[in-house]
Design an enzyme around this catalytic site. Structure first.
Site, PDB file in Angstrom:
ATOM      1  N   ASP A 102       0.845  -1.203   0.000  1.00 61.34           N
ATOM      2  CA  ASP A 102       0.000   0.000   0.000  1.00 61.34           C
ATOM      3  C   ASP A 102       0.881   1.254   0.000  1.00 61.34           C
ATOM      4  O   ASP A 102       0.603   2.220  -0.700  1.00 61.34           O
ATOM      5  CB  ASP A 102      -0.890   0.015   1.245  1.00 61.34           C
ATOM      6  CG  ASP A 102      -1.798  -1.196   1.304  1.00 61.34           C
ATOM      7  OD1 ASP A 102      -3.007  -1.069   1.083  1.00 61.34           O
ATOM      8  OD2 ASP A 102      -1.290  -2.316   1.559  1.00 61.34           O
ATOM      9  N   GLY A 145      -0.428  -9.975  -1.468  1.00 57.93           N
ATOM     10  CA  GLY A 145      -1.245  -8.761  -1.564  1.00 57.93           C
ATOM     11  C   GLY A 145      -2.656  -9.088  -2.021  1.00 57.93           C
ATOM     12  O   GLY A 145      -3.551  -8.263  -1.923  1.00 57.93           O
ATOM     13  N   ASP A 185      -4.988 -11.422  -0.918  1.00 57.55           N
ATOM     14  CA  ASP A 185      -5.059 -12.347   0.213  1.00 57.55           C
ATOM     15  C   ASP A 185      -5.951 -13.571   0.035  1.00 57.55           C
ATOM     16  O   ASP A 185      -5.570 -14.663   0.408  1.00 57.55           O
ATOM     17  CB  ASP A 185      -5.555 -11.608   1.459  1.00 57.55           C
ATOM     18  CG  ASP A 185      -4.652 -10.443   1.815  1.00 57.55           C
ATOM     19  OD1 ASP A 185      -3.886  -9.982   0.961  1.00 57.55           O
ATOM     20  OD2 ASP A 185      -4.720 -10.001   2.969  1.00 57.55           O
ATOM     21  N   TYR A 213     -13.886  -9.417  -2.404  1.00 55.77           N
ATOM     22  CA  TYR A 213     -12.474  -9.119  -2.251  1.00 55.77           C
ATOM     23  C   TYR A 213     -11.634  -9.516  -3.476  1.00 55.77           C
ATOM     24  O   TYR A 213     -11.866  -8.993  -4.557  1.00 55.77           O
ATOM     25  CB  TYR A 213     -12.066  -9.876  -0.990  1.00 55.77           C
ATOM     26  CG  TYR A 213     -11.101  -9.189  -0.074  1.00 55.77           C
ATOM     27  CD1 TYR A 213     -11.142  -7.841   0.177  1.00 55.77           C
ATOM     28  CD2 TYR A 213     -10.133  -9.945   0.576  1.00 55.77           C
ATOM     29  CE1 TYR A 213     -10.230  -7.260   1.044  1.00 55.77           C
ATOM     30  CE2 TYR A 213      -9.228  -9.379   1.448  1.00 55.77           C
ATOM     31  CZ  TYR A 213      -9.275  -8.030   1.663  1.00 55.77           C
ATOM     32  OH  TYR A 213      -8.367  -7.488   2.511  1.00 55.77           O
ATOM     33  N   GLU A 220     -12.079   0.219  -1.470  1.00 52.30           N
ATOM     34  CA  GLU A 220     -11.004  -0.773  -1.517  1.00 52.30           C
ATOM     35  C   GLU A 220     -11.078  -1.558  -2.843  1.00 52.30           C
ATOM     36  O   GLU A 220     -10.084  -1.808  -3.498  1.00 52.30           O
ATOM     37  CB  GLU A 220     -11.148  -1.696  -0.315  1.00 52.30           C
ATOM     38  CG  GLU A 220      -9.954  -2.574  -0.047  1.00 52.30           C
ATOM     39  CD  GLU A 220     -10.075  -3.305   1.284  1.00 52.30           C
ATOM     40  OE1 GLU A 220     -11.144  -3.221   1.930  1.00 52.30           O
ATOM     41  OE2 GLU A 220      -9.107  -3.975   1.679  1.00 52.30           O
TER      42      GLU A 220
HETATM   43  C1  GLC Z   1      -5.827  -6.462   2.394  1.00 49.45           C
HETATM   44  C2  GLC Z   1      -5.421  -6.542   0.913  1.00 49.45           C
HETATM   45  C3  GLC Z   1      -3.948  -6.237   0.735  1.00 49.45           C
HETATM   46  C4  GLC Z   1      -3.597  -4.932   1.427  1.00 49.45           C
HETATM   47  C5  GLC Z   1      -4.114  -4.877   2.878  1.00 49.45           C
HETATM   48  C6  GLC Z   1      -4.013  -3.485   3.471  1.00 49.45           C
HETATM   49  O1  GLC Z   1      -5.187  -7.425   3.141  1.00 49.45           O
HETATM   50  O2  GLC Z   1      -5.698  -7.792   0.377  1.00 49.45           O
HETATM   51  O3  GLC Z   1      -3.646  -6.127  -0.633  1.00 49.45           O
HETATM   52  O4  GLC Z   1      -2.226  -4.744   1.402  1.00 49.45           O
HETATM   53  O5  GLC Z   1      -5.462  -5.219   2.918  1.00 49.45           O
HETATM   54  O6  GLC Z   1      -4.707  -2.570   2.681  1.00 49.45           O
END
Ligand code: GLC
Length: 432
Positions: free
Chosen positions: A43, A175, A177, A356, A400
């Site tokens: 991020d 990233g 998840d 997600y 998001e």
């Molecule tokens: C979630 C996302 C990831 C991100 C994190 C913080 O875990 O999947 O990509 O880095 O949130 O925003």
């Protein structure tokens, strides 16, 4: 979908700045208020990229703040905790116990995992766009040894398959998840149940998988974050095409940055070649790049937005680029969605438009794909992706992620990545 008044470019830009300012705590920008109260690894790289054309100092501080959490092994952790909010997120510092590990930085609690190595690319983006060349060059000189150490860590400790690629040892490292790509390797882990406080939005992971995610992190922690344990015993090791595609792109720009630090670019170009060879030999299958589960030896049957990561490589052979672009444009991805780019192929049984990384569109993934297409001169698609992404944030705000069919927002609001990358897209003037 949320009814919002039409937003022009100037108002969109002002909105993006106010999200970034509100989410700023000292040198770090947290991903979103409430849900993610610490500094997250990739991020922050996206935030630095978004700030690059406007505020070199702040972009540099974002990267330096993150790298203050770098371990002596070179590993850049996926979360750098703000002690004041220590247990405001699960798993927090008392779960990771980084401070008990001699390789972790003194006084800065972190997680024990990493995230995609976008850092050199972010540093290069800042350097490339900075108005004050001297300031940018000084920043590069400070960052360079840290980036070299990070890449060395990936090339040694993480080449678990011995084929020149870095393996991720937990889905959080991708990233992305809860991508369906992890379903098979996570499904093979023992069924466990923990009692803990959940901060995740509903529908984010299935519960049994979330418990296994925690179990996996605890196993690694209990090994003392040990490299030999990762190689020999850790039950999750996956070579992910997006993670490695990003690493390759970072090696290439590190070669451009090396002379600024008085260093030889050669080793970075050699590393890029090794990664390219690994990607082509080990992950290319059936017209896309697929994640390889090193423990079962299987390639993922599901195609996701991660399959396109190796297109970030300018040296990717043209026939592979053509195949990938064909898949991206087809009804499997962009061809059947109203908005770019579904995170999972639409025809997959695992596709879920609102969960997600199992279907929704993400601004950060779109930005990476747009860069990849620009690298290969596909200006038609670059424009389409840029305009479609701006349409998402204009209509639903800096969410998001987004439903790829109707563009409605999902997950957290006031998401820093979405705001920062909007600034970058606006600077490229890709609005409709
Ligand atoms: C979630 C996302 C990831 C991100 C994190 C913080 O875990 O999947 O990509 O880095 O949130 O925003």
């Amino acid at each position: 979908m949320e009814a919002r008044p039409a937003v022009d470019d100037a108002a969109l830009g002002r909105g993006a700045w106010s999200v970034l300012d509100a989410n700023r705590t000292g040198s770090a920008t947290v991903p979103a208020p409430g849900l993610y109260p610490h500094q997250w690894n990739w991020d922050s790289t996206f935030v630095a990229i978004g700030l690059a054309r406007w505020d070199t100092r702040r972009a540099g501080a974002e990267l330096l703040g993150l790298l203050a959490g770098q371990w002596r092994t070179g590993m850049v952790p996926h979360i750098v905790f703000r002690p004041a909010r220590a247990e405001a997120y699960f798993p927090g510092p008392s779960v990771w116990r980084s401070q008990e590990n001699p390789a972790s930085p003194n006084g800065t609690p972190t997680s024990g995992l990493t995230q995609p190595p976008l850092h050199a690319l972010a540093a290069w983006w800042v350097w490339r766009h900075a108005a004050d060349r001297e300031e940018a060059a000084a920043l590069v000189r400070r960052l360079y040894p840290m980036l070299v150490a990070q890449h060395a860590y990936l090339a040694t400790t993480r080449d678990l398959g011995g084929g020149g690629l870095a393996a991720i040892v937990h889905p959080w490292e991708s990233g992305m998840d809860d991508s369906p790509v992890w379903d098979a390797p996570v499904g093979a882990l023992p069924a466990v149940r923990y009692a803990y406080r959940r901060e995740e939005p509903p529908g984010c992971h299935s519960d049994s998988h979330q418990d296994r995610y925690v179990w996996l992190a605890l196993r690694y922690r209990d090994s003392g974050y040990d490299a030999a344990y990762l190689r020999d015993d850790h039950p999750f090791a996956v070579e992910d095409p997006m993670f490695n595609g990003i690493w390759l792109a970072s090696c290439q720009v590190l070669a451009e940055l090396a002379p600024l630090a008085g260093a030889d670019p050669g080793p970075h170009l050699e590393a890029a070649e090794r990664i390219r060879a690994g990607l082509l030999e080990r992950l290319w299958s059936d017209g896309v790049f697929r994640a390889r589960d090193l423990r079962s030896g299987r390639l993922s049957p599901v195609s996701t937005v991660g399959c396109f990561g190796p297109m970030l490589d300018p040296g990717l052979p043209a026939d592979r680029v053509e195949k990938l672009v064909g898949v991206l444009e087809s009804p499997r991805f962009m061809g059947a969605a109203g908005y770019p780019v579904p995170s999972c192929e639409i025809r997959a049984p695992q596709f879920d438009r609102s969960r997600y990384w199992r279907g929704p569109s993400w601004v950060n993934a779109n930005w990476l794909l747009r860069l990849a297409l620009a690298v290969h001169g596909r200006t038609d698609l670059v424009r389409l992706l840029g305009a479609g992404t701006l349409r998402l944030v204009r209509q639903a705000g800096f969410r998001e992620c987004f439903d790829p069919f109707d563009g409605s927002g999902r997950g957290s609001g006031d998401f820093s990545c979405s705001a920062a990358l909007t600034l970058d897209l606006l600077a490229d003037n890709v609005g409709e």
